[in-house]
Design a protein around this motif. Structure first.
Motif, PDB file in Angstrom:
ATOM      1  N   THR A   1       0.842  -1.194   0.000  1.00  0.00           N
ATOM      2  CA  THR A   1       0.000   0.000   0.000  1.00  0.00           C
ATOM      3  C   THR A   1       0.879   1.246   0.000  1.00  0.00           C
ATOM      4  OG1 THR A   1      -1.765  -1.127   1.201  1.00  0.00           O
ATOM      5  CG2 THR A   1      -1.773   1.277   1.253  1.00  0.00           C
ATOM      6  N   GLY A   2       0.714   2.106  -1.015  1.00  0.00           N
ATOM      7  CA  GLY A   2       1.521   3.311  -1.116  1.00  0.00           C
ATOM      8  C   GLY A   2       0.974   4.447  -0.267  1.00  0.00           C
ATOM      9  N   VAL A   3       1.899   5.229   0.307  1.00  0.00           N
ATOM     10  CA  VAL A   3       1.542   6.398   1.105  1.00  0.00           C
ATOM     11  C   VAL A   3       2.266   7.601   0.509  1.00  0.00           C
ATOM     12  CG1 VAL A   3       1.518   7.453   3.395  1.00  0.00           C
ATOM     13  CG2 VAL A   3       1.324   4.955   3.170  1.00  0.00           C
ATOM     14  N   SER A   4       1.510   8.590   0.032  1.00  0.00           N
ATOM     15  CA  SER A   4       2.083   9.746  -0.643  1.00  0.00           C
ATOM     16  C   SER A   4       2.548  10.806   0.351  1.00  0.00           C
ATOM     17  CB  SER A   4       1.049  10.362  -1.587  1.00  0.00           C
ATOM     18  OG  SER A   4       1.544  11.524  -2.193  1.00  0.00           O
ATOM     19  N   TYR A   5       3.715  11.399   0.060  1.00  0.00           N
ATOM     20  CA  TYR A   5       4.273  12.481   0.880  1.00  0.00           C
ATOM     21  C   TYR A   5       4.607  13.668  -0.013  1.00  0.00           C
ATOM     22  CZ  TYR A   5       4.764   9.392   4.914  1.00  0.00           C
ATOM     23  OH  TYR A   5       4.517   8.559   5.973  1.00  0.00           O
ATOM     24  N   LYS A   6       4.627  14.842   0.594  1.00  0.00           N
ATOM     25  CA  LYS A   6       4.962  16.049  -0.159  1.00  0.00           C
ATOM     26  C   LYS A   6       6.453  16.130  -0.443  1.00  0.00           C
ATOM     27  CE  LYS A   6       4.050  21.019  -0.306  1.00  0.00           C
ATOM     28  NZ  LYS A   6       3.414  22.167   0.371  1.00  0.00           N
ATOM     29  N   SER A   7       7.274  15.546   0.454  1.00  0.00           N
ATOM     30  CA  SER A   7       8.721  15.612   0.251  1.00  0.00           C
ATOM     31  C   SER A   7       9.395  14.335   0.719  1.00  0.00           C
ATOM     32  CB  SER A   7       9.324  16.799   1.011  1.00  0.00           C
ATOM     33  OG  SER A   7       9.382  16.537   2.405  1.00  0.00           O
TER      34      SER A   7
END
Length: 327
Positions: free
Chosen positions: A183-189
Motif C-alpha cells: 500500500t503506497g503512502v504519498s508524501y509532499k517531500s
C-alpha cells in the motif's frame, strides 16, 4: 484574396524585422543582466534540491549573475514544472527537472496542466543517481528476499512511502516483479517520508541516495538493495535488486537536468548549457556527489532532447508493466 503592399510598407516591414532580429541578438549577447531563478519542484533537502543548489552556484560563477533556487514542491514535481512552463522564455526562469517532471508524469497524470512534450526547452543534463530500497529498523527482515516473504504473508499490509515518480514507480515495479501487494503512502517531500520511515509510520521507502544513504550509514534505517544494474561504489555492500531476487531486468535510475519554457533563444540556451557543463566537470562538485552515487554527464541540448524522448518511452513502459494507472 491577394494582399498588395506598397514599397513603403514593404520597407517598413523589413526594417521592423531587422530591428526585431537585432534586439533579439543583443538580448542574447548581453544575457544574463540580472539574477536567474531556478525552480526546484521538490522540497529542500531532496536530491534535486541538493544537486540543483550545487549546480546553481557553479552556473552563477560562470554566467556572472546569481542563479537563485526557489523550491516549489508538490504533486511529484508538477506544481513547480507548471510554473516554468507558463513563464516567459527569456532565460530568467529555469526548471531543475527530473525523470518525474520530464519523463514519467506524462504516464502518471491524467490531466497535466502543460504538454510535457512541447512545454519545455531542453538546456543541459546534470547527471543521474540510483535509489536505495530501505526499511524501518523494527521490521523483522534483513534482506530483500525476507521483505518479499513478509509482504506475501499479508498482502496489502506492508506500506511504502513515495514523494516523487521515481520513488513510486520503483516500489510498484518491485511489487510487480516480486509478486507482492503493498500500500503506497504519498508524501509532499522525501525528507518527510524519511522521517516517517525512521519513526515506523511506513515500512519501506525507495529513495535517492541524498535522502537515504546518510540514514543507512547512521543505522537509523536498514538498506536492502540498490535499483541500478551494478552495485554502487558509495555503498558496495548492498546488492542490486536483480542480485537479491535472482532476476535480470530491474533497473530504475533518477536523472536531473535543466529546462526552460518552450521557444527559448538558441544563444541563451547555449550559454546556459556551457555553464552547466562547466559545473558538471567541476572537481569539487563531482567529489561531493559521487559519495551519493551521482554521476555527471556533460552534453548538448540536442543530446538532452533525445534522452528525454527515450526516457519518456522507457518510463511509460515501466509504468504500464507495473500495472499503474494514470490518476
Amino acid at each position: 484574396m491577394k494582399i498588395k503592399y506598397s514599397m513603403k510598407q514593404l520597407s517598413l516591414l523589413g526594417m521592423g524585422l531587422l530591428i526585431s532580429l537585432y534586439c533579439t541578438l543583443t538580448i542574447a549577447d548581453n544575457y544574463p543582466t540580472k539574477p536567474i531563478k531556478a525552480i526546484v519542484p521538490f522540497a529542500p533537502g531532496s536530491a534535486t534540491d541538493q544537486i540543483g543548489r550545487a549546480f546553481a552556484a557553479k552556473m552563477g560563477e560562470a554566467l556572472g549573475q546569481p542563479v537563485i533556487v526557489e523550491n516549489r514542491p508538490g504533486a511529484s514535481g508538477m506544481i513547480g514544472a507548471d510554473v516554468v512552463a507558463k513563464s516567459p522564455a527569456d532565460g530568467y526562469t529555469l526548471l531543475f527537472g527530473t525523470n518525474s517532471t520530464n519523463a514519467a508524469l506524462k504516464s502518471l497524470a491524467k490531466n497535466l496542466p502543460y504538454n510535457q512534450d512541447t512545454a519545455f526547452t531542453p538546456i543541459g543534463y546534470f547527471g543521474s543517481v540510483p535509489l536505495i530500497i530501505a526499511v524501518n529498523n523494527d521490521l523483522p527482515v534483513k534482506s530483500l528476499n525476507g521483505f518479499v516473504t513478509l509482504a506475501k504473508s499479508d498482502p496489502g499490509k506492508v506500506t511504502f512511502a513515495y514523494a516523487s515518480a521515481s520513488q513510486r514507480v520503483s516500489s510498484e515495479m518491485l511489487a510487480s516483479v516480486a509478486g507482492i501487494k503493498m500500500t503506497g503512502v504519498s508524501y509532499k517531500s522525501g525528507p518527510n517520508a524519511m522521517t516517517d520511515l525512521i519513526g515506523g509510520q511506513v515500512n519501506m521507502f525507495s529513495s535517492d541516495f541524498a535522502v537515504s544513504l546518510p540514514q543507512v550509514q547512521a543505522g537509523k534505517i536498514h538498506g536492502l538493495a540498490v535499483t541500478s544494474l551494478k552495485r554502487s561504489p558509495a555503498i558496495p555492500q548492498l546488492p542490486t535488486v536483480n542480485e537479491a531476487l535472482g532476476i535480470k531486468n530491474y533497473e530504475l535510475i533518477a536523472f536531473f537536468a535543466a529546462f526552460g519554457p518552450a521557444n527559448m533563444p538558441k544563444d541563451i540556451v547555449l550559454k546556459l548549457n556551457n555553464a552547466i557543463n562547466e559545473a558538471a566537470k567541476s572537481k569539487d562538485l563531482v567529489e561531493r556527489f559521487s559519495a551519493m552515487g551521482f554521476e555527471t554527464q556533460p552534453g548538448s541540448p540536442e543530446a538532452l532532447d533525445k534522452k528525454i524522448k527515450l526516457e519518456t518511452a522507457k518510463w511509460a513502459k515501466a509504468i504500464k508493466e507495473a500495472g499503474m494507472e494514470p490518476e
